[in-house]
Design an enzyme around this catalytic site. Structure first.
Site, short mmCIF file in Angstrom:
data_model
loop_
_atom_site.label_atom_id
_atom_site.label_comp_id
_atom_site.label_asym_id
_atom_site.label_seq_id
_atom_site.Cartn_x
_atom_site.Cartn_y
_atom_site.Cartn_z
CG ASP A 59 -2.47 4.11 -1.58
OD1 ASP A 59 -3.19 4.02 -2.57
OD2 ASP A 59 -2.41 3.24 -0.69
CB SER A 107 -0.96 -0.04 1.18
OG SER A 107 -1.84 1.04 1.13
CG HIS A 108 0.10 3.67 3.25
ND1 HIS A 108 -0.83 2.65 3.32
CD2 HIS A 108 0.57 3.83 4.50
CE1 HIS A 108 -0.92 2.24 4.57
NE2 HIS A 108 -0.09 2.94 5.31
CG ASP A 126 -2.63 -0.29 -2.66
OD1 ASP A 126 -2.48 0.84 -2.15
OD2 ASP A 126 -3.36 -1.16 -2.17
CG ASP A 145 -5.96 1.06 -1.26
OD1 ASP A 145 -5.01 1.87 -1.16
OD2 ASP A 145 -6.04 0.01 -0.58
NE ARG A 146 -3.92 4.22 3.06
CZ ARG A 146 -3.41 4.39 4.28
NH1 ARG A 146 -2.81 5.51 4.59
NH2 ARG A 146 -3.50 3.43 5.16
CE LYS A 199 -7.43 1.85 1.92
NZ LYS A 199 -7.32 1.20 3.21
C1 G1P Z 1 -4.03 1.58 8.35
C2 G1P Z 1 -5.21 2.50 8.48
C3 G1P Z 1 -6.49 1.76 8.19
C4 G1P Z 1 -6.40 1.10 6.82
C5 G1P Z 1 -5.14 0.26 6.72
C6 G1P Z 1 -4.94 -0.30 5.32
O1 G1P Z 1 -4.15 0.53 9.29
O2 G1P Z 1 -5.26 3.09 9.75
O3 G1P Z 1 -7.57 2.65 8.25
O4 G1P Z 1 -7.52 0.29 6.58
O5 G1P Z 1 -4.00 1.03 7.05
O6 G1P Z 1 -4.80 0.69 4.37
P1 G1P Z 1 -3.38 0.52 10.70
O7 G1P Z 1 -1.92 0.71 10.41
O8 G1P Z 1 -3.93 1.68 11.46
O9 G1P Z 1 -3.73 -0.80 11.31
ZN ZN Z 2 -3.30 1.40 -0.32
#
Ligand code: G1P
Ligand code: ZN
Length: 543
Positions: free
Chosen positions: A277, A113-114, A279, A281-282, A376
Protein backbone atom coordinates in the site's frame (compact mmCIF):
# COMPACT_ATOMS: atom_id res chain seq x y z
CA UNK A 1 18.61 32.10 12.30
CA UNK A 2 15.36 33.15 13.89
CA UNK A 3 13.55 30.96 16.38
CA UNK A 4 9.97 32.15 16.12
CA UNK A 5 7.28 31.62 18.64
CA UNK A 6 4.08 31.77 16.63
CA UNK A 7 0.87 32.49 18.49
CA UNK A 8 -1.88 30.06 17.71
CA UNK A 9 -5.05 28.69 19.20
CA UNK A 10 -6.56 25.20 19.38
CA UNK A 11 -8.01 23.73 16.19
CA UNK A 12 -10.85 21.29 16.70
CA UNK A 13 -10.80 17.75 15.39
CA UNK A 14 -7.13 16.90 15.93
CA UNK A 15 -7.91 13.63 17.64
CA UNK A 16 -5.75 10.78 16.30
CA UNK A 17 -7.79 7.83 14.97
CA UNK A 18 -6.94 4.15 14.41
CA UNK A 19 -3.60 5.21 12.96
CA UNK A 20 -2.57 8.82 13.63
CA UNK A 21 -4.25 12.01 12.45
CA UNK A 22 -5.74 11.75 8.97
CA UNK A 23 -7.56 14.54 7.18
CA UNK A 24 -8.03 15.96 3.74
CA UNK A 25 -4.74 17.42 2.50
CA UNK A 26 -6.38 20.83 2.23
CA UNK A 27 -7.18 20.67 5.94
CA UNK A 28 -3.54 19.90 6.77
CA UNK A 29 -2.44 22.79 4.55
CA UNK A 30 -4.52 25.31 6.50
CA UNK A 31 -2.53 27.83 8.46
CA UNK A 32 -1.13 26.38 11.73
CA UNK A 33 -2.90 23.02 11.27
CA UNK A 34 0.18 20.81 10.90
CA UNK A 35 2.27 23.03 13.19
CA UNK A 36 -0.27 22.82 16.02
CA UNK A 37 -0.29 19.05 15.84
CA UNK A 38 3.50 18.72 15.72
CA UNK A 39 3.88 21.06 18.70
CA UNK A 40 1.25 18.95 20.49
CA UNK A 41 3.38 15.87 19.82
CA UNK A 42 6.38 17.53 21.48
CA UNK A 43 4.26 18.87 24.35
CA UNK A 44 2.51 15.55 24.88
CA UNK A 45 5.76 13.58 25.05
CA UNK A 46 7.85 15.65 27.41
CA UNK A 47 9.28 18.10 24.86
CA UNK A 48 11.67 17.61 21.94
CA UNK A 49 14.76 19.03 23.66
CA UNK A 50 17.72 16.67 23.47
CA UNK A 51 15.65 14.01 21.64
CA UNK A 52 16.50 12.01 18.54
CA UNK A 53 13.77 11.19 16.04
CA UNK A 54 13.25 9.36 12.77
CA UNK A 55 11.29 11.19 10.07
CA UNK A 56 9.92 9.99 6.75
CA UNK A 57 6.76 9.52 4.78
CA UNK A 58 5.08 7.76 1.91
CA UNK A 59 5.83 10.47 -0.63
CA UNK A 60 2.28 11.67 -1.12
CA UNK A 61 1.42 15.26 -2.02
CA UNK A 62 2.56 17.65 0.78
CA UNK A 63 5.00 15.02 2.20
CA UNK A 64 8.01 17.13 1.20
CA UNK A 65 6.67 20.40 2.61
CA UNK A 66 5.39 18.80 5.82
CA UNK A 67 8.78 17.17 6.41
CA UNK A 68 10.46 20.59 6.21
CA UNK A 69 8.00 21.96 8.79
CA UNK A 70 8.70 19.05 11.15
CA UNK A 71 12.46 19.59 10.78
CA UNK A 72 12.24 23.34 11.46
CA UNK A 73 9.99 22.72 14.45
CA UNK A 74 12.22 19.95 15.85
CA UNK A 75 15.24 22.25 15.57
CA UNK A 76 13.35 25.15 17.16
CA UNK A 77 12.40 22.91 20.08
CA UNK A 78 16.07 21.88 20.43
CA UNK A 79 15.90 18.26 19.28
CA UNK A 80 19.39 16.84 19.02
CA UNK A 81 19.11 14.83 15.81
CA UNK A 82 16.61 13.78 13.18
CA UNK A 83 17.34 10.78 10.98
CA UNK A 84 15.37 11.39 7.81
CA UNK A 85 14.89 9.23 4.73
CA UNK A 86 16.32 10.64 1.51
CA UNK A 87 13.74 12.90 -0.15
CA UNK A 88 11.73 12.53 3.09
CA UNK A 89 10.72 8.98 2.08
CA UNK A 90 10.52 6.02 4.44
CA UNK A 91 8.08 3.16 4.39
CA UNK A 92 6.30 2.73 7.70
CA UNK A 93 8.07 -0.55 8.56
CA UNK A 94 11.43 0.95 7.53
CA UNK A 95 10.78 3.90 9.87
CA UNK A 96 9.90 1.48 12.67
CA UNK A 97 13.13 -0.42 12.03
CA UNK A 98 15.24 2.76 12.13
CA UNK A 99 13.64 3.90 15.39
CA UNK A 100 14.55 0.57 16.97
CA UNK A 101 17.93 0.05 15.37
CA UNK A 102 19.14 3.56 16.12
CA UNK A 103 17.55 3.65 19.56
CA UNK A 104 15.76 6.95 18.94
CA UNK A 105 13.11 8.54 21.15
CA UNK A 106 10.50 7.94 18.49
CA UNK A 107 9.61 8.98 15.01
CA UNK A 108 7.18 10.88 12.85
CA UNK A 109 5.63 9.20 9.84
CA UNK A 110 3.88 11.31 7.24
CA UNK A 111 1.28 9.09 5.64
CA UNK A 112 -2.37 8.39 5.16
CA UNK A 113 -1.50 4.79 4.37
CA UNK A 114 -3.78 3.32 1.69
CA UNK A 115 -5.95 6.42 1.30
CA UNK A 116 -5.59 8.26 -2.03
CA UNK A 117 -3.19 11.23 -2.13
CA UNK A 118 -3.15 14.62 -3.81
CA UNK A 119 -4.39 18.15 -3.11
CA UNK A 120 -8.02 16.95 -2.96
CA UNK A 121 -7.31 13.66 -1.20
CA UNK A 122 -5.81 12.63 2.12
CA UNK A 123 -2.77 13.36 4.25
CA UNK A 124 -1.76 12.06 7.65
CA UNK A 125 0.80 12.21 10.42
CA UNK A 126 1.57 9.66 13.08
CA UNK A 127 3.89 9.58 16.07
CA UNK A 128 5.68 6.32 16.83
CA UNK A 129 7.20 5.66 20.21
CA UNK A 130 10.72 4.49 21.10
CA UNK A 131 9.76 0.83 20.62
CA UNK A 132 9.13 1.66 16.96
CA UNK A 133 5.38 1.19 17.22
CA UNK A 134 2.40 3.51 16.88
CA UNK A 135 1.98 5.61 20.00
CA UNK A 136 -0.22 3.80 22.49
CA UNK A 137 -3.47 5.32 23.59
CA UNK A 138 -2.14 7.15 26.67
CA UNK A 139 0.28 9.06 24.43
CA UNK A 140 -2.27 9.84 21.71
CA UNK A 141 -4.66 11.03 24.42
CA UNK A 142 -2.00 13.40 25.79
CA UNK A 143 -1.22 14.68 22.31
CA UNK A 144 -4.90 15.27 21.66
CA UNK A 145 -5.37 17.16 24.89
CA UNK A 146 -2.35 19.35 24.03
CA UNK A 147 -4.07 20.24 20.74
CA UNK A 148 -7.01 21.51 22.79
CA UNK A 149 -5.01 23.95 24.91
CA UNK A 150 -2.19 24.98 22.58
CA UNK A 151 -1.36 28.68 22.47
CA UNK A 152 1.81 28.80 20.41
CA UNK A 153 4.47 26.80 18.57
CA UNK A 154 8.17 27.17 17.90
CA UNK A 155 9.62 27.08 14.41
CA UNK A 156 12.85 28.24 12.80
CA UNK A 157 12.63 30.76 10.03
CA UNK A 158 15.07 29.07 7.65
CA UNK A 159 15.13 27.89 4.05
CA UNK A 160 14.33 24.25 3.21
CA UNK A 161 16.97 21.65 4.01
CA UNK A 162 18.30 19.73 1.01
CA UNK A 163 17.15 16.14 1.55
CA UNK A 164 18.14 14.82 -1.87
CA UNK A 165 21.53 13.38 -0.87
CA UNK A 166 22.48 11.13 2.06
CA UNK A 167 24.81 12.84 4.51
CA UNK A 168 25.02 14.85 7.72
CA UNK A 169 23.70 18.40 7.81
CA UNK A 170 23.03 21.05 10.45
CA UNK A 171 19.85 22.99 11.01
CA UNK A 172 20.53 25.46 13.80
CA UNK A 173 21.96 23.32 16.59
CA UNK A 174 20.22 20.19 15.35
CA UNK A 175 21.90 17.46 13.30
CA UNK A 176 20.03 16.09 10.31
CA UNK A 177 21.14 12.72 9.04
CA UNK A 178 19.77 11.95 5.60
CA UNK A 179 19.82 8.18 5.02
CA UNK A 180 19.12 5.89 2.12
CA UNK A 181 15.58 4.69 2.93
CA UNK A 182 16.13 1.14 1.72
CA UNK A 183 19.53 -0.10 2.92
CA UNK A 184 18.92 -0.73 6.65
CA UNK A 185 15.58 -2.35 5.80
CA UNK A 186 17.14 -4.58 3.13
CA UNK A 187 19.81 -5.73 5.60
CA UNK A 188 17.17 -6.59 8.17
CA UNK A 189 15.21 -8.67 5.63
CA UNK A 190 18.36 -10.53 4.64
CA UNK A 191 18.88 -11.38 8.31
CA UNK A 192 15.37 -12.82 8.69
CA UNK A 193 14.83 -14.88 5.56
CA UNK A 194 16.67 -17.53 3.57
CA UNK A 195 17.75 -15.32 0.68
CA UNK A 196 19.79 -18.13 -0.91
CA UNK A 197 16.70 -20.32 -1.13
CA UNK A 198 14.66 -17.47 -2.64
CA UNK A 199 17.46 -16.72 -5.11
CA UNK A 200 17.43 -20.38 -6.15
CA UNK A 201 13.64 -20.21 -6.56
CA UNK A 202 13.89 -17.27 -8.97
CA UNK A 203 16.84 -18.90 -10.75
CA UNK A 204 14.66 -21.97 -11.38
CA UNK A 205 12.27 -19.85 -13.49
CA UNK A 206 9.67 -19.01 -10.81
CA UNK A 207 7.80 -15.91 -11.93
CA UNK A 208 6.35 -13.11 -9.86
CA UNK A 209 4.62 -9.77 -10.24
CA UNK A 210 4.85 -7.20 -7.45
CA UNK A 211 2.58 -4.17 -7.82
CA UNK A 212 3.99 -1.25 -5.83
CA UNK A 213 0.88 0.78 -6.74
CA UNK A 214 2.99 3.92 -7.46
CA UNK A 215 3.71 4.09 -3.76
CA UNK A 216 6.64 3.91 -1.38
CA UNK A 217 7.51 0.21 -1.65
CA UNK A 218 8.60 0.61 -5.29
CA UNK A 219 12.24 1.37 -4.42
CA UNK A 220 12.28 -1.28 -1.66
CA UNK A 221 10.83 -4.01 -3.86
CA UNK A 222 13.15 -3.19 -6.77
CA UNK A 223 16.23 -3.26 -4.55
CA UNK A 224 15.29 -6.43 -2.68
CA UNK A 225 13.40 -8.56 -5.22
CA UNK A 226 15.17 -7.60 -8.41
CA UNK A 227 18.67 -6.68 -7.21
CA UNK A 228 19.27 -8.75 -4.07
CA UNK A 229 17.19 -11.79 -5.01
CA UNK A 230 17.66 -11.87 -8.76
CA UNK A 231 14.03 -11.66 -9.87
CA UNK A 232 13.93 -10.56 -13.51
CA UNK A 233 13.65 -6.82 -14.27
CA UNK A 234 9.98 -5.97 -14.67
CA UNK A 235 8.95 -8.20 -11.75
CA UNK A 236 8.14 -5.01 -9.86
CA UNK A 237 5.61 -2.77 -11.59
CA UNK A 238 4.36 0.75 -10.81
CA UNK A 239 7.61 1.18 -8.89
CA UNK A 240 8.05 4.96 -8.90
CA UNK A 241 6.39 6.68 -5.93
CA UNK A 242 4.02 9.37 -7.17
CA UNK A 243 2.50 12.20 -5.09
CA UNK A 244 -1.02 11.11 -6.04
CA UNK A 245 -0.27 7.41 -6.62
CA UNK A 246 -0.92 8.10 -10.31
CA UNK A 247 -4.51 8.94 -9.42
CA UNK A 248 -5.07 5.51 -7.86
CA UNK A 249 -6.09 4.14 -4.54
CA UNK A 250 -2.92 2.55 -3.08
CA UNK A 251 -4.78 -0.18 -1.22
CA UNK A 252 -3.66 -3.73 -1.99
CA UNK A 253 -6.92 -5.63 -2.28
CA UNK A 254 -8.70 -7.25 -5.22
CA UNK A 255 -10.69 -4.07 -5.89
CA UNK A 256 -7.90 -1.50 -6.01
CA UNK A 257 -5.17 -3.83 -7.29
CA UNK A 258 -7.45 -5.02 -10.08
CA UNK A 259 -4.81 -4.98 -12.82
CA UNK A 260 -2.67 -7.35 -10.81
CA UNK A 261 -5.68 -9.52 -9.98
CA UNK A 262 -6.66 -9.73 -13.64
CA UNK A 263 -3.15 -10.80 -14.56
CA UNK A 264 -3.05 -13.39 -11.76
CA UNK A 265 -6.40 -14.86 -12.80
CA UNK A 266 -5.33 -15.13 -16.44
CA UNK A 267 -4.02 -18.20 -18.21
CA UNK A 268 -0.43 -16.94 -18.42
CA UNK A 269 -0.37 -15.74 -14.85
CA UNK A 270 2.94 -15.59 -13.01
CA UNK A 271 3.46 -18.12 -10.20
CA UNK A 272 3.07 -15.49 -7.51
CA UNK A 273 1.64 -11.99 -7.20
CA UNK A 274 1.78 -9.41 -4.44
CA UNK A 275 1.07 -5.75 -3.79
CA UNK A 276 1.66 -3.24 -1.03
CA UNK A 277 0.00 0.00 0.00
CA UNK A 278 0.83 3.73 0.14
CA UNK A 279 3.27 3.47 3.05
CA UNK A 280 4.36 -0.14 2.60
CA UNK A 281 2.85 -1.76 5.65
CA UNK A 282 0.01 -3.69 3.98
CA UNK A 283 0.27 -6.66 1.66
CA UNK A 284 -1.83 -8.63 -0.76
CA UNK A 285 -0.88 -12.20 -1.61
CA UNK A 286 -2.20 -13.93 -4.70
CA UNK A 287 -1.16 -17.12 -6.41
CA UNK A 288 -1.92 -18.16 -9.95
CA UNK A 289 -5.73 -18.18 -10.01
CA UNK A 290 -5.75 -18.14 -6.24
CA UNK A 291 -6.40 -15.08 -4.06
CA UNK A 292 -5.29 -15.52 -0.44
CA UNK A 293 -7.30 -13.56 2.13
CA UNK A 294 -5.19 -11.72 4.70
CA UNK A 295 -6.70 -13.82 7.50
CA UNK A 296 -5.73 -17.02 5.68
CA UNK A 297 -2.30 -15.63 4.87
CA UNK A 298 -1.61 -15.05 8.56
CA UNK A 299 -2.64 -18.62 9.31
CA UNK A 300 -0.41 -20.04 6.55
CA UNK A 301 2.58 -18.00 7.76
CA UNK A 302 2.02 -19.25 11.30
CA UNK A 303 1.70 -22.86 10.17
CA UNK A 304 4.91 -22.69 8.11
CA UNK A 305 7.00 -20.32 10.23
CA UNK A 306 9.66 -22.90 11.00
CA UNK A 307 10.75 -22.82 7.35
CA UNK A 308 12.01 -19.26 7.91
CA UNK A 309 15.40 -18.87 9.65
CA UNK A 310 14.16 -16.09 11.95
CA UNK A 311 11.28 -18.23 13.22
CA UNK A 312 12.95 -21.66 12.98
CA UNK A 313 12.69 -22.17 16.74
CA UNK A 314 8.92 -21.70 16.61
CA UNK A 315 6.53 -18.93 17.52
CA UNK A 316 5.96 -17.73 21.06
CA UNK A 317 2.37 -16.85 20.30
CA UNK A 318 0.21 -15.21 17.66
CA UNK A 319 -2.18 -12.27 17.79
CA UNK A 320 -4.96 -11.05 15.54
CA UNK A 321 -7.38 -8.17 15.66
CA UNK A 322 -10.86 -9.19 16.75
CA UNK A 323 -12.54 -8.85 13.32
CA UNK A 324 -9.79 -10.98 11.70
CA UNK A 325 -10.90 -14.55 11.06
CA UNK A 326 -10.09 -17.27 13.55
CA UNK A 327 -8.04 -19.22 10.97
CA UNK A 328 -4.81 -18.42 12.83
CA UNK A 329 -6.37 -19.55 16.13
CA UNK A 330 -6.77 -23.02 14.70
CA UNK A 331 -3.09 -23.11 13.77
CA UNK A 332 -2.15 -21.79 17.22
CA UNK A 333 -4.17 -24.54 18.84
CA UNK A 334 -2.36 -27.11 16.72
CA UNK A 335 1.02 -25.57 17.65
CA UNK A 336 -0.03 -25.36 21.27
CA UNK A 337 0.70 -21.62 21.53
CA UNK A 338 -1.44 -18.68 22.61
CA UNK A 339 -3.58 -16.71 20.18
CA UNK A 340 -4.49 -13.21 21.36
CA UNK A 341 -7.51 -11.26 20.16
CA UNK A 342 -6.98 -7.47 20.19
CA UNK A 343 -8.89 -4.37 19.08
CA UNK A 344 -8.44 -3.12 15.52
CA UNK A 345 -5.22 -1.18 14.95
CA UNK A 346 -1.57 -2.18 15.10
CA UNK A 347 -0.90 -0.27 18.30
CA UNK A 348 -2.65 -2.99 20.32
CA UNK A 349 -0.03 -5.56 19.30
CA UNK A 350 2.84 -3.48 20.72
CA UNK A 351 2.73 -4.76 24.30
CA UNK A 352 2.34 -8.40 23.23
CA UNK A 353 5.38 -8.08 20.96
CA UNK A 354 7.46 -6.11 23.49
CA UNK A 355 6.66 -8.62 26.20
CA UNK A 356 7.55 -11.62 24.03
CA UNK A 357 4.04 -13.07 24.17
CA UNK A 358 3.41 -12.96 20.44
CA UNK A 359 5.77 -13.37 17.50
CA UNK A 360 3.35 -13.05 14.56
CA UNK A 361 0.43 -10.62 14.33
CA UNK A 362 -2.13 -9.85 11.70
CA UNK A 363 -5.29 -8.05 10.71
CA UNK A 364 -7.92 -8.88 8.13
CA UNK A 365 -7.19 -5.52 6.50
CA UNK A 366 -4.05 -6.82 4.75
CA UNK A 367 -1.69 -6.23 7.65
CA UNK A 368 0.79 -8.88 8.76
CA UNK A 369 3.93 -8.51 10.81
CA UNK A 370 6.16 -9.91 13.52
CA UNK A 371 8.42 -8.87 16.34
CA UNK A 372 11.12 -7.74 13.86
CA UNK A 373 9.55 -4.24 13.92
CA UNK A 374 6.52 -2.74 15.65
CA UNK A 375 4.45 -2.06 12.53
CA UNK A 376 2.85 -4.32 10.02
CA UNK A 377 5.19 -4.93 7.13
CA UNK A 378 4.10 -5.47 3.52
CA UNK A 379 7.33 -6.58 1.89
CA UNK A 380 8.23 -8.74 4.88
CA UNK A 381 4.99 -10.72 4.36
CA UNK A 382 5.83 -11.15 0.67
CA UNK A 383 9.33 -12.37 1.51
CA UNK A 384 7.88 -14.74 4.11
CA UNK A 385 5.68 -16.30 1.42
CA UNK A 386 8.60 -16.47 -1.01
CA UNK A 387 10.70 -18.19 1.66
CA UNK A 388 7.94 -20.76 2.22
CA UNK A 389 7.43 -21.35 -1.51
CA UNK A 390 11.20 -21.64 -2.01
CA UNK A 391 11.27 -24.44 0.55
CA UNK A 392 8.17 -26.39 -0.39
CA UNK A 393 8.06 -25.68 -4.12
CA UNK A 394 4.29 -25.97 -4.53
CA UNK A 395 1.83 -23.63 -6.25
CA UNK A 396 0.03 -21.23 -3.90
CA UNK A 397 -3.30 -22.93 -4.73
CA UNK A 398 -1.93 -26.26 -3.46
CA UNK A 399 -0.61 -24.61 -0.31
CA UNK A 400 -4.09 -23.26 0.38
CA UNK A 401 -5.87 -26.56 -0.34
CA UNK A 402 -3.47 -28.38 1.95
CA UNK A 403 -3.97 -25.79 4.67
CA UNK A 404 -7.78 -25.97 4.51
CA UNK A 405 -7.74 -29.74 4.47
CA UNK A 406 -5.67 -29.76 7.64
CA UNK A 407 -7.27 -26.89 9.54
CA UNK A 408 -10.64 -26.27 7.89
CA UNK A 409 -11.47 -23.11 5.98
CA UNK A 410 -12.68 -19.96 7.69
CA UNK A 411 -14.70 -18.42 4.87
CA UNK A 412 -14.36 -14.70 5.35
CA UNK A 413 -15.40 -11.41 3.81
CA UNK A 414 -15.63 -7.74 4.76
CA UNK A 415 -18.34 -5.50 3.34
CA UNK A 416 -17.65 -1.76 3.56
CA UNK A 417 -20.22 1.00 3.25
CA UNK A 418 -18.17 4.15 2.73
CA UNK A 419 -18.91 7.84 3.31
CA UNK A 420 -22.22 7.00 4.93
CA UNK A 421 -24.10 9.74 6.73
CA UNK A 422 -22.45 9.90 10.17
CA UNK A 423 -25.69 10.30 12.08
CA UNK A 424 -27.28 7.33 10.29
CA UNK A 425 -24.23 5.13 10.88
CA UNK A 426 -24.05 6.01 14.56
CA UNK A 427 -27.78 5.42 14.94
CA UNK A 428 -27.40 1.98 13.38
CA UNK A 429 -24.66 1.10 15.86
CA UNK A 430 -26.34 2.52 18.93
CA UNK A 431 -29.66 0.92 17.97
CA UNK A 432 -27.94 -2.49 17.94
CA UNK A 433 -25.97 -1.76 21.10
CA UNK A 434 -29.14 -1.21 23.11
CA UNK A 435 -30.57 -4.53 21.90
CA UNK A 436 -27.46 -6.61 22.70
CA UNK A 437 -28.76 -8.13 25.98
CA UNK A 438 -31.97 -9.34 24.33
CA UNK A 439 -30.72 -10.76 21.04
CA UNK A 440 -29.65 -14.28 21.98
CA UNK A 441 -32.27 -16.75 20.73
CA UNK A 442 -33.71 -14.36 18.11
CA UNK A 443 -33.98 -15.52 14.54
CA UNK A 444 -32.44 -13.38 11.79
CA UNK A 445 -33.31 -14.63 8.29
CA UNK A 446 -32.34 -18.32 8.39
CA UNK A 447 -30.05 -18.13 11.43
CA UNK A 448 -30.53 -17.83 15.17
CA UNK A 449 -28.33 -15.55 17.25
CA UNK A 450 -26.47 -17.38 20.02
CA UNK A 451 -24.23 -14.60 21.37
CA UNK A 452 -24.24 -10.80 21.12
CA UNK A 453 -21.80 -8.43 22.80
CA UNK A 454 -19.54 -5.44 22.31
CA UNK A 455 -15.85 -6.22 22.25
CA UNK A 456 -13.67 -4.77 25.00
CA UNK A 457 -10.01 -5.60 25.52
CA UNK A 458 -8.01 -5.95 28.68
CA UNK A 459 -4.35 -5.70 27.73
CA UNK A 460 -2.73 -8.68 29.46
CA UNK A 461 0.60 -6.85 29.79
CA UNK A 462 -0.32 -3.49 31.29
CA UNK A 463 -3.95 -4.07 32.23
CA UNK A 464 -5.29 -1.19 30.12
CA UNK A 465 -8.94 -1.62 29.20
CA UNK A 466 -10.23 -0.50 25.79
CA UNK A 467 -13.98 -0.48 25.25
CA UNK A 468 -16.37 -0.07 22.34
CA UNK A 469 -14.33 -2.10 19.85
CA UNK A 470 -17.06 -3.59 17.68
CA UNK A 471 -20.38 -5.39 17.98
CA UNK A 472 -20.06 -9.16 17.76
CA UNK A 473 -22.75 -11.73 16.98
CA UNK A 474 -22.50 -15.50 16.95
CA UNK A 475 -25.06 -17.71 15.16
CA UNK A 476 -26.31 -21.25 15.60
CA UNK A 477 -24.50 -22.48 12.47
CA UNK A 478 -21.15 -21.27 13.86
CA UNK A 479 -21.07 -18.11 11.74
CA UNK A 480 -19.82 -14.83 13.18
CA UNK A 481 -20.77 -11.26 12.32
CA UNK A 482 -18.95 -8.13 13.49
CA UNK A 483 -19.95 -4.53 12.89
CA UNK A 484 -17.79 -1.51 13.61
CA UNK A 485 -17.24 2.00 12.36
CA UNK A 486 -13.90 2.82 10.75
CA UNK A 487 -11.47 5.03 12.63
CA UNK A 488 -9.40 6.02 9.59
CA UNK A 489 -11.93 7.53 7.20
CA UNK A 490 -11.90 11.23 6.40
CA UNK A 491 -15.39 11.59 4.97
CA UNK A 492 -18.62 10.71 6.79
CA UNK A 493 -18.63 7.30 8.41
CA UNK A 494 -17.49 3.96 7.04
CA UNK A 495 -19.45 0.97 8.26
CA UNK A 496 -17.48 -2.26 8.21
CA UNK A 497 -19.38 -5.56 8.25
CA UNK A 498 -17.16 -8.58 8.89
CA UNK A 499 -18.52 -12.03 8.02
CA UNK A 500 -17.05 -15.40 8.84
CA UNK A 501 -17.98 -19.05 8.78
CA UNK A 502 -15.86 -22.10 9.45
CA UNK A 503 -16.16 -25.06 7.08
CA UNK A 504 -14.45 -28.38 7.71
CA UNK A 505 -16.24 -30.70 5.27
CA UNK A 506 -13.66 -31.69 2.67
CA UNK A 507 -16.13 -31.39 -0.22
CA UNK A 508 -17.03 -27.80 0.67
CA UNK A 509 -13.62 -26.13 0.88
CA UNK A 510 -13.58 -24.53 -2.56
CA UNK A 511 -16.70 -22.40 -2.78
CA UNK A 512 -17.05 -18.72 -3.59
CA UNK A 513 -16.87 -16.96 -0.18
CA UNK A 514 -19.88 -14.73 -0.95
CA UNK A 515 -21.96 -17.86 -1.57
CA UNK A 516 -20.54 -19.75 1.41
CA UNK A 517 -21.40 -16.71 3.56
CA UNK A 518 -24.87 -16.07 2.10
CA UNK A 519 -26.75 -17.09 5.26
CA UNK A 520 -24.79 -14.79 7.55
CA UNK A 521 -24.94 -11.95 5.00
CA UNK A 522 -28.75 -12.26 5.04
CA UNK A 523 -28.77 -12.44 8.84
CA UNK A 524 -26.67 -9.25 9.04
CA UNK A 525 -29.15 -7.42 6.87
CA UNK A 526 -32.11 -8.71 8.87
CA UNK A 527 -30.45 -7.72 12.13
CA UNK A 528 -29.01 -4.32 11.25
CA UNK A 529 -31.20 -3.08 8.41
CA UNK A 530 -28.10 -1.78 6.70
CA UNK A 531 -29.70 -1.02 3.34
CA UNK A 532 -32.54 0.90 4.82
CA UNK A 533 -30.44 2.84 7.32
CA UNK A 534 -27.56 3.72 4.98
CA UNK A 535 -29.68 4.15 1.88
CA UNK A 536 -27.32 1.84 0.00
CA UNK A 537 -28.40 -1.30 -1.77
CA UNK A 538 -24.95 -2.90 -1.73
CA UNK A 539 -21.54 -2.44 -0.11
CA UNK A 540 -19.08 -0.06 -1.81
CA UNK A 541 -16.17 -2.43 -1.33
CA UNK A 542 -16.20 -6.18 -0.78
CA UNK A 543 -12.93 -7.79 0.21
C1 G1P B 1 -8.22 0.24 9.12
C2 G1P B 1 -8.17 -1.26 9.28
C3 G1P B 1 -7.32 -1.64 10.47
C4 G1P B 1 -5.94 -1.02 10.31
C5 G1P B 1 -6.05 0.48 10.06
C6 G1P B 1 -4.70 1.11 9.76
O1 G1P B 1 -8.79 0.82 10.27
O2 G1P B 1 -9.46 -1.79 9.42
O3 G1P B 1 -7.24 -3.03 10.56
O4 G1P B 1 -5.16 -1.23 11.46
O5 G1P B 1 -6.91 0.73 8.95
O6 G1P B 1 -4.11 0.58 8.61
P1 G1P B 1 -10.32 1.28 10.36
O7 G1P B 1 -10.58 2.20 9.21
O8 G1P B 1 -11.12 0.02 10.22
O9 G1P B 1 -10.46 1.91 11.71
ZN1 ZN C 1 -0.47 1.49 5.35
Amino acid sequence: MMNHKVDTSPITGQKPGTSGLRKKTSVFMQEHYLENFVQAIWNGTGGAAGKTYVLGGDGRFFNDKAAQVVLRMAAASRAQRVIVGQNALLSTPAASNLIRKRGTDGGIILSASHNPGGPDEDFGIKFNAANGGPAPEDITTRIYSETQTISGYHILNTPDVDLTTPGIFQLGDMTIEVVDPVSAYGEMMEGLFDFDAIRALFASGFTMRFDAMHAVTGPYAKAILEKQLGAPAGTVINATPSPDFAGGHPDPNPIWAKTLMDEMMGLDAPDFGAASDGDGDRNMIVGRQCYVTPSDSLAVLAANARLVPAYADGLRGVARSMPTSAAVDRVAQHLNINSFETPTGWKYFGNLLDDGRATLCGEESAGTGSDHVREKDGLWAVLFWLNILAKIRKPVADVMSGHWTQFGRNYYSRHDYEAVDTVAAEALMSGLRIQLPDLAGKKMAELTITTADEFAYNDPVDGTRTEGQGLRFGFDNGARLVLRLSGTGTEGATLRVYLEQLETASNRLHHDPQIALAAVIAAAEALAGIRHRTGRDRPDVIT
